[in-house]
Write an enzyme that holds these catalytic residues in place. Structure first.
Site, PDB file in Angstrom:
ATOM      1  N   MET A   1       9.690  25.254  -1.401  1.00  0.00           N
ATOM      2  CA  MET A   1       8.695  23.782  -2.236  1.00  0.00           C
ATOM      3  C   MET A   1       9.353  22.929  -2.975  1.00  0.00           C
ATOM      4  O   MET A   1       9.625  21.808  -2.941  1.00  0.00           O
ATOM      5  CB  MET A   1       7.765  24.478  -2.677  1.00  0.00           C
ATOM      6  CG  MET A   1       6.709  23.826  -3.554  1.00  0.00           C
ATOM      7  SD  MET A   1       5.025  24.597  -4.693  1.00  0.00           S
ATOM      8  CE  MET A   1       4.029  25.862  -3.187  1.00  0.00           C
TER       9      MET A   1
ATOM     10  N   TYR B   1      13.256  32.010   2.820  1.00  0.00           N
ATOM     11  CA  TYR B   1      13.051  31.933   2.705  1.00  0.00           C
ATOM     12  C   TYR B   1      12.640  33.155   4.509  1.00  0.00           C
ATOM     13  O   TYR B   1      12.254  31.605   5.887  1.00  0.00           O
ATOM     14  CB  TYR B   1      11.187  31.793   2.485  1.00  0.00           C
ATOM     15  CG  TYR B   1      10.302  31.172   1.626  1.00  0.00           C
ATOM     16  CD1 TYR B   1      10.907  32.926   0.614  1.00  0.00           C
ATOM     17  CD2 TYR B   1      10.518  30.278   1.172  1.00  0.00           C
ATOM     18  CE1 TYR B   1      11.056  32.750  -0.789  1.00  0.00           C
ATOM     19  CE2 TYR B   1      10.185  30.125  -0.074  1.00  0.00           C
ATOM     20  CZ  TYR B   1      10.265  31.506  -1.384  1.00  0.00           C
ATOM     21  OH  TYR B   1       9.770  31.392  -2.547  1.00  0.00           O
TER      22      TYR B   1
ATOM     23  N   LYS C   1       0.795  -1.190   0.286  1.00  0.00           N
ATOM     24  CA  LYS C   1       0.338  -0.153  -0.387  1.00  0.00           C
ATOM     25  C   LYS C   1       0.587   1.456   0.186  1.00  0.00           C
ATOM     26  O   LYS C   1       2.004   1.155   0.036  1.00  0.00           O
ATOM     27  CB  LYS C   1      -0.593   0.281   1.685  1.00  0.00           C
ATOM     28  CG  LYS C   1       0.061   0.547   2.429  1.00  0.00           C
ATOM     29  CD  LYS C   1      -1.106  -0.245   3.661  1.00  0.00           C
ATOM     30  CE  LYS C   1       0.146   0.140   4.897  1.00  0.00           C
ATOM     31  NZ  LYS C   1      -0.906  -0.341   6.253  1.00  0.00           N
TER      32      LYS C   1
ATOM     33  N   ARG D   1     -10.267   0.453  14.175  1.00  0.00           N
ATOM     34  CA  ARG D   1     -10.616   1.188  12.410  1.00  0.00           C
ATOM     35  C   ARG D   1     -11.698  -0.174  11.859  1.00  0.00           C
ATOM     36  O   ARG D   1     -13.098  -0.018  12.124  1.00  0.00           O
ATOM     37  CB  ARG D   1      -9.565   1.176  11.873  1.00  0.00           C
ATOM     38  CG  ARG D   1      -9.257   1.717  10.556  1.00  0.00           C
ATOM     39  CD  ARG D   1      -7.930   1.870  10.259  1.00  0.00           C
ATOM     40  NE  ARG D   1      -7.362   0.829   9.672  1.00  0.00           N
ATOM     41  CZ  ARG D   1      -5.506   0.856   9.258  1.00  0.00           C
ATOM     42  NH1 ARG D   1      -5.343   1.008   8.830  1.00  0.00           N
ATOM     43  NH2 ARG D   1      -5.461  -0.004   8.287  1.00  0.00           N
TER      44      ARG D   1
END
Ligand SMILES: *Cc1c(COP(=O)(O)O)cnc(C)c1O
Length: 403
Positions: A343, A295, A46, A154
């Site tokens: 980013m 930044y 997964k 769950r």
């Protein structure tokens, strides 16, 4: 290592992942040898194979494991397609996650196993019934596992009156072939004493006995509850199948699991991390004492520095919490991140690591000579767990299988 030759294929100089086939195969062997060779070994693919790349990992493991666990039916169909294209025999596949009625019909046809964990399945059974009429003889009963909630809260049927809750399955034995009963642990990684896990095991055994009695099938049902941590530290929990994720990728579920495994297995198995994350510098330049970097002006050079701009940022899954905190490796030297993670970029101090402005390869996760930075290191520095670090590595990045 031929790093620079390889990068010429990536003119955009993004970061890339190397997936170490031999390490993966080694970790599978650890399970077969040190943990238990009599239990079926399922590999959990997964989360884009825990960020390692679904297809790349599928290719590596297909010949070595007994069962493939996926979260999403689309991934199960990809496995069947891969097998067909490569003329491989079909592995057992179990879809652990949510599934629509139409997908369930396709799963039945492709002999993909599913998990039944709530009463929405009544609706799905109607669809199956209709499709059976449409296809006539071609229909094969859907193989399914019953999920019981033994304390995670769950998926799964809660265990009170379990026989009643799963009663509807006795009315459709022509449509559904019940293969096994499963549950999932809640607290095995976080502790070295397993009191809660034992409670879950007791609940599991009890519910299993009730289900077995209610269904009264002429063949034995499989039981599975153990993930990586439990399969190491709770031998009783291994039953017929282990569903192993993180450990096969060479990562320990937690420090606590590692400590307990040493006690339970006598000798600590050696897991080898499968993934290395690298990038090539975008540029290198000199910065004078007193200059700010990044930044928010959160870093100011306290001396003249040589800094490297690296084309990796939080978009790629590199945590912003590593701002002014993390390290990368360049020429076997630890290089500190200066200022904020952006980013698409980070800036690192390469003053000690290189003597000119020629591009360098940086290792974000992995070893470089005697030095190494693990997914656990990144997790510790950014207040999370290794699972999150690796699964968040962007699926847009190149993954290449290496020896
Ligand atoms: C993720 C998952 C696993 C594997 O867990 P690891 O700790 O990575 O071994 C097994 N079973 C289920 C149901 C899961 O969701």
């Amino acid at each position: 290592m031929g790093d620079l030759a390889f990068i010429s294929e990536f003119p955009e100089q993004a970061s890339w992942l190397e997936i170490h086939q031999a390490a993966f195969v080694h970790n599978i062997a650890v399970y077969r040898n040190a943990v238990d060779s009599n239990v079926l070994l399922g590999c959990v693919l997964k989360g884009n194979a825990y960020g390692h790349g679904f297809i790349q990992c599928l290719e590596i493991i297909h010949g070595y494991i007994d069962i493939i666990f996926v979260i999403n039916p689309i991934d199960a169909f990809k496995v069947r397609k891969y097998e067909k294209e490569n003329e491989l025999s079909q592995k057992r596949i179990v879809v652990l996650g949510a599934i629509s009625a139409d997908e369930v019909v396709r799963c039945a046809r492709k002999v993909i196993e599913v998990v039944i964990g709530d009463e929405n399945w009544l609706q799905i059974l109607h669809t199956l019934k209709r499709s059976e009429k449409d296809t006539g003889n071609a229909f094969r009963p859907l193989k399914a596992h019953i999920h019981i909630d033994t304390g995670l809260g769950r998926e799964g049927f809660t265990t009170d009156k379990i026989a009643e809750k799963i009663g509807f399955l006795t009315k459709c034995t022509d449509l559904i072939h019940i293969q096994g009963v499963m549950s999932h642990f809640s607290n095995t990684e976080d502790v070295t004493e397993q009191a809660y896990a034992y409670e879950q095991l007791t609940a599991f055994d009890k519910a299993f006995a009730q289900i077995e009695k209610k269904l009264a099938l002429p063949y034995p049902l499989e039981r599975h509850i153990a993930q990586s941590a439990a399969s190491f530290v709770l031998p009783k929990s291994r039953y017929e199948i282990m569903r192993v994720g993180i450990a096969l990728y060479g990562l320990w579920p937690s420090i606590e699991t590692k400590l307990s495994a040493r006690v339970v297995l006598q000798e600590l198995p050696k897991l080898i991390p499968v993934l290395t994350w690298k990038c090539m510098s975008q540029s290198i330049k000199q910065i004078s004492e007193g200059s700010f970097i990044g930044y928010g002006c959160t870093y100011r050079a306290d001396r003249n520095l040589r800094v490297a701009l690296l084309p990796v940022g939080y978009y790629d899954g590199y945590p912003r919490l590593l701002s002014n905190k993390g390290y990368v490796l360049v020429n076997e030297t630890r290089c500190r991140i200066l200022g904020r993670v952006m980013m698409n970029h980070i800036i690192v101090d390469v003053t000690e690591a290189t003597s000119d402005e020629t591009s360098v390869v940086a290792t974000l996760i992995g070893s470089n000579g005697k030095e190494s930075i693990s997914a656990e290191n990144l997790a510790d520095w950014s207040q999370t767990i290794n699972y999150e670090i690796v699964t968040r590595i962007g699926s847009h990045l190149k993954r290449m299988v290496v020896d």
